[in-house]
Design an enzyme around this catalytic site. Structure first.
Site, PDB file in Angstrom:
ATOM      1  N   CYS A   1     -18.970   5.163  37.138  1.00  0.00           N
ATOM      2  CA  CYS A   1     -19.819   3.979  37.160  1.00  0.00           C
ATOM      3  C   CYS A   1     -21.078   4.249  37.970  1.00  0.00           C
ATOM      4  O   CYS A   1     -21.070   5.057  38.906  1.00  0.00           O
ATOM      5  CB  CYS A   1     -19.051   2.794  37.761  1.00  0.00           C
ATOM      6  SG  CYS A   1     -19.864   1.197  37.469  1.00  0.00           S
TER       7      CYS A   1
ATOM      8  N   TYR B   1     -14.296  -4.628  44.207  1.00  0.00           N
ATOM      9  CA  TYR B   1     -12.992  -5.061  43.714  1.00  0.00           C
ATOM     10  C   TYR B   1     -12.598  -4.360  42.409  1.00  0.00           C
ATOM     11  O   TYR B   1     -11.711  -4.822  41.701  1.00  0.00           O
ATOM     12  CB  TYR B   1     -12.964  -6.573  43.494  1.00  0.00           C
ATOM     13  CG  TYR B   1     -14.133  -7.127  42.697  1.00  0.00           C
ATOM     14  CD1 TYR B   1     -14.511  -6.594  41.465  1.00  0.00           C
ATOM     15  CD2 TYR B   1     -14.865  -8.199  43.174  1.00  0.00           C
ATOM     16  CE1 TYR B   1     -15.555  -7.100  40.744  1.00  0.00           C
ATOM     17  CE2 TYR B   1     -15.929  -8.733  42.459  1.00  0.00           C
ATOM     18  CZ  TYR B   1     -16.266  -8.178  41.241  1.00  0.00           C
ATOM     19  OH  TYR B   1     -17.315  -8.689  40.509  1.00  0.00           O
ATOM     20  N   CYS B   2     -13.239  -3.261  42.070  1.00  0.00           N
ATOM     21  CA  CYS B   2     -13.027  -2.615  40.766  1.00  0.00           C
ATOM     22  C   CYS B   2     -11.563  -2.231  40.566  1.00  0.00           C
ATOM     23  O   CYS B   2     -11.043  -1.329  41.222  1.00  0.00           O
ATOM     24  CB  CYS B   2     -13.907  -1.380  40.643  1.00  0.00           C
ATOM     25  SG  CYS B   2     -13.720  -0.534  39.051  1.00  0.00           S
TER      26      CYS B   2
ATOM     27  N   ARG C   1     -20.875  -6.715  44.151  1.00  0.00           N
ATOM     28  CA  ARG C   1     -21.331  -5.906  43.019  1.00  0.00           C
ATOM     29  C   ARG C   1     -22.610  -5.177  43.450  1.00  0.00           C
ATOM     30  O   ARG C   1     -23.726  -5.671  43.237  1.00  0.00           O
ATOM     31  CB  ARG C   1     -21.556  -6.760  41.773  1.00  0.00           C
ATOM     32  CG  ARG C   1     -20.294  -7.497  41.306  1.00  0.00           C
ATOM     33  CD  ARG C   1     -20.473  -8.134  39.943  1.00  0.00           C
ATOM     34  NE  ARG C   1     -20.686  -7.145  38.906  1.00  0.00           N
ATOM     35  CZ  ARG C   1     -19.720  -6.454  38.288  1.00  0.00           C
ATOM     36  NH1 ARG C   1     -18.447  -6.651  38.623  1.00  0.00           N
ATOM     37  NH2 ARG C   1     -20.007  -5.577  37.362  1.00  0.00           N
TER      38      ARG C   1
ATOM     39  N   CYS D   1      -4.279 -12.404  26.023  1.00  0.00           N
ATOM     40  CA  CYS D   1      -2.948 -11.791  26.065  1.00  0.00           C
ATOM     41  C   CYS D   1      -2.100 -12.298  27.223  1.00  0.00           C
ATOM     42  O   CYS D   1      -0.868 -12.310  27.135  1.00  0.00           O
ATOM     43  CB  CYS D   1      -3.056 -10.267  26.101  1.00  0.00           C
ATOM     44  SG  CYS D   1      -3.816  -9.588  27.582  1.00  0.00           S
TER      45      CYS D   1
ATOM     46  N   CYS E   1       3.993  -8.911  27.011  1.00  0.00           N
ATOM     47  CA  CYS E   1       3.009  -7.877  26.685  1.00  0.00           C
ATOM     48  C   CYS E   1       3.125  -7.455  25.221  1.00  0.00           C
ATOM     49  O   CYS E   1       4.180  -7.589  24.590  1.00  0.00           O
ATOM     50  CB  CYS E   1       3.221  -6.644  27.572  1.00  0.00           C
ATOM     51  SG  CYS E   1       2.898  -6.912  29.329  1.00  0.00           S
TER      52      CYS E   1
ATOM     53  N   ASP F   1      -4.927  -1.355  29.854  1.00  0.00           N
ATOM     54  CA  ASP F   1      -5.780  -0.699  30.850  1.00  0.00           C
ATOM     55  C   ASP F   1      -5.379  -1.064  32.277  1.00  0.00           C
ATOM     56  O   ASP F   1      -5.736  -0.358  33.213  1.00  0.00           O
ATOM     57  CB  ASP F   1      -7.267  -0.965  30.602  1.00  0.00           C
ATOM     58  CG  ASP F   1      -7.702  -2.402  30.801  1.00  0.00           C
ATOM     59  OD1 ASP F   1      -6.865  -3.306  30.645  1.00  0.00           O
ATOM     60  OD2 ASP F   1      -8.889  -2.618  31.087  1.00  0.00           O
TER      61      ASP F   1
ATOM     62  N   CYS G   1      -0.174 -13.079  33.327  1.00  0.00           N
ATOM     63  CA  CYS G   1      -0.263 -11.630  33.145  1.00  0.00           C
ATOM     64  C   CYS G   1       0.833 -10.895  33.910  1.00  0.00           C
ATOM     65  O   CYS G   1       1.180 -11.260  35.038  1.00  0.00           O
ATOM     66  CB  CYS G   1      -1.630 -11.145  33.629  1.00  0.00           C
ATOM     67  SG  CYS G   1      -1.855  -9.356  33.528  1.00  0.00           S
TER      68      CYS G   1
ATOM     69  N   CYS H   1       1.220 -18.848  40.925  1.00  0.00           N
ATOM     70  CA  CYS H   1       1.989 -19.938  40.322  1.00  0.00           C
ATOM     71  C   CYS H   1       1.602 -21.301  40.895  1.00  0.00           C
ATOM     72  O   CYS H   1       1.334 -22.243  40.153  1.00  0.00           O
ATOM     73  CB  CYS H   1       3.487 -19.681  40.520  1.00  0.00           C
ATOM     74  SG  CYS H   1       4.554 -20.997  39.902  1.00  0.00           S
TER      75      CYS H   1
END
Length: 365
Positions: A15, A21-22, A133, A250, A256, A272, A325, A339
């Site tokens: 990058c 936070y990547c 960023r 998703c 998944c 990913d 997720c 939650c």
């Protein structure tokens, strides 16, 4: 064969920015080898494999790291290869997610002329964006990304905004929303902590996230009910579920699937978030997508995601939330780490959600 969605990492985790936070840098750092830029040979093999498998539709999504580091000629070659190998004449859609750092007139013209959907990362307000960023020299990139957005608009590029909801952004929901609503299509993505769970000053707390969701939804609801055209992906999905639609996101499907992720060296992973050595399904140099998608390792990845915590099964919002997720439910089966935030949000806004869902159902009829 079914339609195919490919998530391709043409520059791996490389990058030209250093976002604090990547999540993908964290993923790549845990692999034995991190590839560099995808070669022409690998790209051709990815495209050939895609059209051997896909039927009806093929979606090529490019992410990173920063996918523009592959260079504009890489994407020109992509189009040539798609034209060569699409012998079944199926529908193709190309998408790229970018930090906007090098987007200029040439890139924008290319995206517009070739129908690319662009996801542009912009964390709403200067205070949040410039704190997290930053470029390679540690300087904020807010003005650079705003300029990229204006260039994309000038060339009528189809694009949406990807806003990471860090603790810093979540403190200012109205300012964030008001600064972004002009772009019409928004995604608010909760900041993801690394695999080791280490928290930082920008890690998103549950209480803060609940407040952000509640206040942002009220603004979204007000705009929609007053006829303003606005899309917020997670809210749209919740309303769609209540209206009887299948969610496209998703994390709201309850389990998944094999979301094929292709690394720069041609290695294939099921997601990913889990592009790790232990979940490597194979490589485009070794096999086709059909065999990798249906492999024992792919099944081993998917199977545990069906495990649901007993509290989830008893929750009145389970059919709406569906556990969320997998990365937020590790180790499986655990409650989603957010939650309580989601419950608080649903408690506050479920009535307005049903109201919008009813209007959605009427429009569909």
């Amino acid at each position: 064969m079914p339609p195919l969605n490919l998530l391709i990492k043409p520059a791996s985790s490389l990058c030209n920015m250093r976002c604090k936070y990547c999540f993908y840098k964290d993923v790549a750092d845990k692999r034995k080898d991190t590839p560099a830029i995808m070669t022409a040979e690998t790209l051709e093999l990815v495209v050939r494999r895609a059209f051997e498998y896909a039927d009806g539709f093929a979606f090529f999504m490019f992410q990173g790291g920063e996918p523009t580091l592959a260079g504009i000629d890489f994407y020109k070659s992509l189009l040539e290869l798609q034209n060569r190998y699409n012998v079944k004449n199926i529908k193709i859609k190309n998408s790229i997610q970018t930090n906007g750092y090098i987007i200029d007139e040439e890139w924008a013209e290319f995206f517009a002329e070739n129908g690319f959907l662009v996801g542009l990362s912009l964390d709403g307000i200067r205070e949040a964006h410039d704190a997290l960023r930053v470029d390679a020299n540690g300087r904020g990139t807010y003005d650079t990304v705003l300029k990229a957005a204006e260039i994309l608009k000038k060339h009528n590029v189809e694009f949406n905004i990807l806003c990471v909801v860090s603790e810093l952004a979540a403190k200012h929901p109205k300012k964030v929303y008001d600064s972004l609503k002009k772009y019409k299509y928004l995604q608010f993505i909760p900041c993801l902590d690394p695999f080791d769970g280490q928290r930082s000053r920008f890690s998103l707390s549950g209480e803060r996230y609940a407040e952000f969701l509640c206040q942002t939804f009220d603004l979204y609801y007000g705009d929609i009910t007053h006829g303003y055209d606005i899309s917020v992906r997670n809210f749209d999905n919740y309303i769609g579920i209540l209206a009887g639609q299948v969610p496209e996101s998703c994390d709201l499907r309850g389990h998944c699937t094999c979301c094929i992720t292709v690394e720069a060296d041609g290695a294939v992973y099921p997601c990913d978030f889990y592009a790790l050595d232990e979940w490597r399904l194979g490589s485009v140099y070794e096999d086709g997508f059909e065999r990798m998608i249906n492999s024992d390792k792919a099944k081993a990845f998917i199977s545990p995601s069906y495990e649901v915590h007993s509290d989830c099964k008893a929750c009145r919002y389970y059919k709406l939330c569906r556990g969320g997720c997998r990365r937020d439910r590790e180790p499986l089966p655990s409650l989603n780490r957010r939650c309580k935030a989601y419950k608080d949000f649903f408690d506050c806004k479920i009535g307005k959600m049903f109201d919008l869902a009813g209007k959605t159902a009427v429009r569909q009829d």
